[in-house]
Design a protein around this motif. Structure first.
Motif, PDB file in Angstrom:
ATOM      1  N   PHE A  59       0.815  -1.055   0.003  1.00  0.00           N
ATOM      2  CA  PHE A  59       0.057   0.041   0.000  1.00  0.00           C
ATOM      3  C   PHE A  59       0.883   1.154  -0.001  1.00  0.00           C
ATOM      4  CE2 PHE A  59      -2.684  -3.442   2.276  1.00  0.00           C
ATOM      5  CZ  PHE A  59      -3.748  -3.265   1.353  1.00  0.00           C
ATOM      6  N   ALA A  60       2.150   1.215  -0.739  1.00  0.00           N
ATOM      7  CA  ALA A  60       2.979   2.284  -0.460  1.00  0.00           C
ATOM      8  C   ALA A  60       2.355   3.399  -1.111  1.00  0.00           C
ATOM      9  CB  ALA A  60       4.268   1.809  -1.187  1.00  0.00           C
ATOM     10  N   PRO A  61       1.774   3.283  -2.324  1.00  0.00           N
ATOM     11  CA  PRO A  61       1.166   4.556  -2.952  1.00  0.00           C
ATOM     12  C   PRO A  61      -0.026   5.283  -2.025  1.00  0.00           C
ATOM     13  CG  PRO A  61       1.234   2.702  -4.555  1.00  0.00           C
ATOM     14  CD  PRO A  61       1.490   2.196  -3.255  1.00  0.00           C
ATOM     15  N   TYR A  62      -0.655   4.638  -1.327  1.00  0.00           N
ATOM     16  CA  TYR A  62      -1.765   5.063  -0.579  1.00  0.00           C
ATOM     17  C   TYR A  62      -1.109   5.810   0.648  1.00  0.00           C
ATOM     18  CZ  TYR A  62      -4.619   2.011  -3.682  1.00  0.00           C
ATOM     19  OH  TYR A  62      -5.000   1.423  -4.643  1.00  0.00           O
ATOM     20  N   ILE A  63      -0.244   5.149   1.258  1.00  0.00           N
ATOM     21  CA  ILE A  63       0.661   5.690   2.437  1.00  0.00           C
ATOM     22  C   ILE A  63       1.205   7.175   2.001  1.00  0.00           C
ATOM     23  CG2 ILE A  63       2.311   5.278   4.252  1.00  0.00           C
ATOM     24  CD1 ILE A  63       1.899   2.278   4.063  1.00  0.00           C
ATOM     25  N   VAL A  64       1.908   6.990   1.002  1.00  0.00           N
ATOM     26  CA  VAL A  64       2.795   8.253   0.299  1.00  0.00           C
ATOM     27  C   VAL A  64       1.535   9.491   0.224  1.00  0.00           C
ATOM     28  CG1 VAL A  64       4.325   9.262  -1.334  1.00  0.00           C
ATOM     29  CG2 VAL A  64       4.550   7.116  -0.368  1.00  0.00           C
ATOM     30  N   ALA A  65       0.332   9.066  -0.576  1.00  0.00           N
ATOM     31  CA  ALA A  65      -0.608   9.938  -0.912  1.00  0.00           C
ATOM     32  C   ALA A  65      -1.207  10.518   0.560  1.00  0.00           C
ATOM     33  CB  ALA A  65      -1.743   9.231  -1.451  1.00  0.00           C
ATOM     34  N   ILE A  66      -1.302   9.789   1.492  1.00  0.00           N
ATOM     35  CA  ILE A  66      -1.693  10.394   2.878  1.00  0.00           C
ATOM     36  C   ILE A  66      -0.538  11.184   3.468  1.00  0.00           C
ATOM     37  CG2 ILE A  66      -2.351   9.642   5.386  1.00  0.00           C
ATOM     38  CD1 ILE A  66      -3.539   7.200   4.310  1.00  0.00           C
ATOM     39  N   LEU A  67       0.943  10.986   3.188  1.00  0.00           N
ATOM     40  CA  LEU A  67       1.756  11.785   3.904  1.00  0.00           C
ATOM     41  C   LEU A  67       1.779  13.128   2.839  1.00  0.00           C
ATOM     42  CD1 LEU A  67       4.405   9.050   4.318  1.00  0.00           C
ATOM     43  CD2 LEU A  67       3.035  10.077   6.200  1.00  0.00           C
ATOM     44  N   GLY A  68       1.424  13.246   1.597  1.00  0.00           N
ATOM     45  CA  GLY A  68       1.118  14.298   0.930  1.00  0.00           C
ATOM     46  C   GLY A  68       2.527  14.610   0.475  1.00  0.00           C
ATOM     47  N   VAL A  69       3.519  13.639   0.236  1.00  0.00           N
ATOM     48  CA  VAL A  69       4.797  13.849  -0.596  1.00  0.00           C
ATOM     49  C   VAL A  69       5.136  12.786  -1.506  1.00  0.00           C
ATOM     50  CG1 VAL A  69       5.992  14.456   1.821  1.00  0.00           C
ATOM     51  CG2 VAL A  69       5.886  12.036   1.365  1.00  0.00           C
ATOM     52  N   ASP A  70       6.138  12.938  -2.170  1.00  0.00           N
ATOM     53  CA  ASP A  70       6.385  12.271  -3.749  1.00  0.00           C
ATOM     54  C   ASP A  70       7.927  11.572  -3.509  1.00  0.00           C
ATOM     55  OD1 ASP A  70       7.052  11.059  -5.968  1.00  0.00           O
ATOM     56  OD2 ASP A  70       5.974  12.626  -7.227  1.00  0.00           O
ATOM     57  N   PRO A  71       8.003  10.340  -3.516  1.00  0.00           N
ATOM     58  CA  PRO A  71       9.415   9.925  -3.214  1.00  0.00           C
ATOM     59  C   PRO A  71      10.442  10.118  -4.056  1.00  0.00           C
ATOM     60  CG  PRO A  71       7.971   8.027  -4.104  1.00  0.00           C
ATOM     61  CD  PRO A  71       6.987   9.420  -3.745  1.00  0.00           C
ATOM     62  N   ASN A  72      10.139  10.638  -5.445  1.00  0.00           N
ATOM     63  CA  ASN A  72      10.877  11.297  -6.186  1.00  0.00           C
ATOM     64  C   ASN A  72      10.827  12.646  -6.515  1.00  0.00           C
ATOM     65  OD1 ASN A  72      11.645   8.413  -6.917  1.00  0.00           O
ATOM     66  ND2 ASN A  72      10.211   8.302  -8.220  1.00  0.00           N
ATOM     67  N   SER A  73      10.051  13.369  -5.719  1.00  0.00           N
ATOM     68  CA  SER A  73       9.910  14.808  -5.940  1.00  0.00           C
ATOM     69  C   SER A  73      11.355  15.488  -5.156  1.00  0.00           C
ATOM     70  CB  SER A  73       8.917  15.229  -5.295  1.00  0.00           C
ATOM     71  OG  SER A  73       8.767  16.770  -5.411  1.00  0.00           O
ATOM     72  N   GLN A  74      12.109  16.258  -6.232  1.00  0.00           N
ATOM     73  CA  GLN A  74      13.183  16.796  -5.585  1.00  0.00           C
ATOM     74  C   GLN A  74      12.912  18.285  -5.123  1.00  0.00           C
ATOM     75  OE1 GLN A  74      16.463  16.567  -8.281  1.00  0.00           O
ATOM     76  NE2 GLN A  74      16.246  14.055  -8.784  1.00  0.00           N
ATOM     77  N   ASN A  75      13.573  18.834  -4.103  1.00  0.00           N
ATOM     78  CA  ASN A  75      13.702  20.094  -3.558  1.00  0.00           C
ATOM     79  C   ASN A  75      14.969  20.489  -3.197  1.00  0.00           C
ATOM     80  OD1 ASN A  75      12.835  22.525  -2.764  1.00  0.00           O
ATOM     81  ND2 ASN A  75      11.073  21.932  -1.335  1.00  0.00           N
ATOM     82  N   ILE A  76      15.690  21.227  -4.175  1.00  0.00           N
ATOM     83  CA  ILE A  76      17.084  21.467  -3.735  1.00  0.00           C
ATOM     84  C   ILE A  76      17.274  22.610  -2.749  1.00  0.00           C
ATOM     85  CG2 ILE A  76      19.192  22.425  -4.658  1.00  0.00           C
ATOM     86  CD1 ILE A  76      18.334  19.770  -5.852  1.00  0.00           C
ATOM     87  N   LEU A  77      16.271  23.503  -2.422  1.00  0.00           N
ATOM     88  CA  LEU A  77      16.005  24.384  -1.497  1.00  0.00           C
ATOM     89  C   LEU A  77      15.938  23.782  -0.060  1.00  0.00           C
ATOM     90  CD1 LEU A  77      13.913  27.081  -3.289  1.00  0.00           C
ATOM     91  CD2 LEU A  77      16.478  26.870  -3.198  1.00  0.00           C
ATOM     92  N   HIS A  78      15.736  22.534  -0.097  1.00  0.00           N
ATOM     93  CA  HIS A  78      15.529  22.018   1.292  1.00  0.00           C
ATOM     94  C   HIS A  78      16.228  20.517   1.511  1.00  0.00           C
ATOM     95  CE1 HIS A  78      12.527  24.973   2.751  1.00  0.00           C
ATOM     96  NE2 HIS A  78      12.184  24.933   1.709  1.00  0.00           N
ATOM     97  N   ARG A  79      17.308  20.654   0.924  1.00  0.00           N
ATOM     98  CA  ARG A  79      18.275  19.459   1.145  1.00  0.00           C
ATOM     99  C   ARG A  79      18.671  19.307   2.573  1.00  0.00           C
ATOM    100  NH1 ARG A  79      23.340  20.633  -1.713  1.00  0.00           N
ATOM    101  NH2 ARG A  79      23.689  18.090  -1.593  1.00  0.00           N
ATOM    102  N   PHE A  80      18.835  18.246   2.957  1.00  0.00           N
ATOM    103  CA  PHE A  80      19.245  17.697   4.322  1.00  0.00           C
ATOM    104  C   PHE A  80      18.423  18.203   5.445  1.00  0.00           C
ATOM    105  CE2 PHE A  80      23.428  18.154   1.785  1.00  0.00           C
ATOM    106  CZ  PHE A  80      23.331  16.555   1.541  1.00  0.00           C
ATOM    107  N   ALA A  81      17.132  18.333   5.308  1.00  0.00           N
ATOM    108  CA  ALA A  81      16.286  18.954   6.250  1.00  0.00           C
ATOM    109  C   ALA A  81      15.986  17.859   7.312  1.00  0.00           C
ATOM    110  CB  ALA A  81      14.782  19.050   5.859  1.00  0.00           C
ATOM    111  N   GLY A  82      15.965  18.076   8.599  1.00  0.00           N
ATOM    112  CA  GLY A  82      16.113  17.456   9.793  1.00  0.00           C
ATOM    113  C   GLY A  82      14.585  16.660  10.038  1.00  0.00           C
TER     114      GLY A  82
END
Length: 407
Positions: A59-82
């Motif tokens: 159920f990975a797609p459904y869990i990730v949809a609930i989390l509201g994130v994309d495993p391949n979505s890159q955000n260079i401005l927020h690298r190494f966020a804690g």
């Protein structure tokens, strides 16, 4: 003369004793197996760990949809966020999400445009297709005005506001070197790593059962040929072969190349290579078990009444090989996951952007001192799952051992 003071056994007591004895005798093999497996507490806990990991992978797609994130979505401005941090999607990704929403919800888009014009949120000469993007800019520059607009407008504005809220993402385990959510990639990594282990176990079991059952049942020339092939393959060092085949471009081979087309080609290549080099121990286990089974009375009786070799092997031999086979395959799955992790760590296994626990470790190699969590989390998951697989194998071995069953 000594008197016997032992009270006579009543009819009801005799009936109860017989009923209890019948109940004990009527236990099915499945009930006995479950009872024996349940006594291995560590194996039961390990099975629960594997079930949780498997469900999260399925159920990975459904869990990730609930989390509201994309495993391949890159955000260079927020690298190494804690861990526990939040981040805002880049403007390009926000526009992509808005375009997708407009494409999938044309009626809501038209209603949103009407609401925006009525509330004078956009100018009259603004193009209809630009209105959602203008509203998103208003949301960022003047949140109070945008919130007032949503509260006084139709359902379309509320749906658009819900979409815009997902532009701010919450990262439970933080982000990696490319700004990707670690938890999302961990969940999708479980999907790949467990799938590779399961497929390697399945195909190795098929090959091992085919070679081992044929060699053990027929014996003679077939046994000599098949077992010499097995022994020859066992003498070959597998690690160099894994590295060679993983690094080779198998897509250039005519038939194999068609199988390896698509985004899952690295997964298919891993399964093909590993299953081709891991079935030999299973074949030897199956052969040894079949050699002891084929001389049993029920197999001889089946031959006497004229059953074909195929019917005897499928109906009488293979069911009795199932116990040792399951244990061997279970332990092999742990080895397969470890091999896949090692090859992915070396950059020869599952290829990015597809996530696996092995390539997550490889990406975190240079960041162990500065961001140890990036290496600890996938490493801990690999450790827990492999240990759980081995403990489940131990529990299955004890539960499927006929000598260990207490009747």
């Amino acid at each position: 003369m000594t008197e016997n003071n032992t009270p006579p056994v009543t009819k009801s007591q005799n009936t109860a004793t017989l009923g209890q004895s019948d109940t004990e005798k009527s236990k099915s093999l499945l009930a006995l197996f479950v009872e024996q497996f349940a006594e291995h507490k560590v194996a039961v806990v390990s099975l629960l760990v594997l079930v949780c990991a498997g469900l999260s992978a399925i159920f990975a797609p459904y869990i990730v949809a609930i989390l509201g994130v994309d495993p391949n979505s890159q955000n260079i401005l927020h690298r190494f966020a804690g861990p526990g941090s939040t981040s805002i999607m880049p403007a390009v990704q926000q526009e992509e999400r808005i375009e997708l929403w407009v494409e999938n919800h044309p009626e809501l888009t038209r209603q949103l445009v009407d609401d925006a014009h009525k509330a004078e949120m956009v100018s009259v000469d603004e193009l209809e297709e630009d209105v959602p993007f203008v509203l998103n800019e208003v949301r960022q520059e003047d949140p109070e005005t945008f919130a007032s607009f949503v509260s006084q407008s139709s359902e379309a504005a509320s749906e658009f506001a819900a979409l815009a809220e997902r532009f701010e993402t919450y990262h439970i385990l933080g982000t990696d070197e490319l700004g990707r959510d670690v938890l999302a990639r961990l969940i999708y990594g479980a999907r790949i790593s467990l799938m590779v282990a399961a497929l390697v176990g399945f195909f190795s079991a098929i090959l091992g059962l085919l070679f081992g059952a044929t060699a053990g049942y027929f014996g003679g020339f077939a046994d000599n040929v098949l077992m010499r092939i097995t022994d020859a393959l066992l003498t070959i060092p597998t690690l160099p072969l894994y590295i060679i085949f993983a690094a080779a471009d198998l897509g250039k081979i005519p038939v194999v190349g068609e199988m390896l087309e698509g985004e899952n080609q690295s997964v298919i290549k891993m399964v093909v290579v590993m299953a081709s080099l891991t079935w030999m121990p299973i074949a030897r286990i199956v052969r040894g078990t079949v050699l002891s089974i084929k001389e049993s009375e029920y197999v001889l009786a089946a031959k006497t009444i004229g059953l074909s070799h195929f019917s005897i092997v499928v109906g009488h031999v293979i069911p009795n090989v199932f116990g040792p086979l399951v244990v061997a395959v279970t332990l092999l799955m742990g080895d397969a996951m470890l091999i896949e992790t090692g090859l992915s760590f070396l950059g020869l296994g599952i290829q990015p952007p597809m996530a696996s626990w092995g390539n997550m470790l490889q990406n975190a190699l240079e960041l162990v001192r500065t961001m140890p969590l990036l290496a600890v989390v996938p490493g801990l998951m690999i450790f827990l799952v492999i240990i759980a697989i081995n403990f489940v194998g131990d529990g299955l071995r004890d539960a499927l051992d006929p000598k260990a069953i207490r009747r």
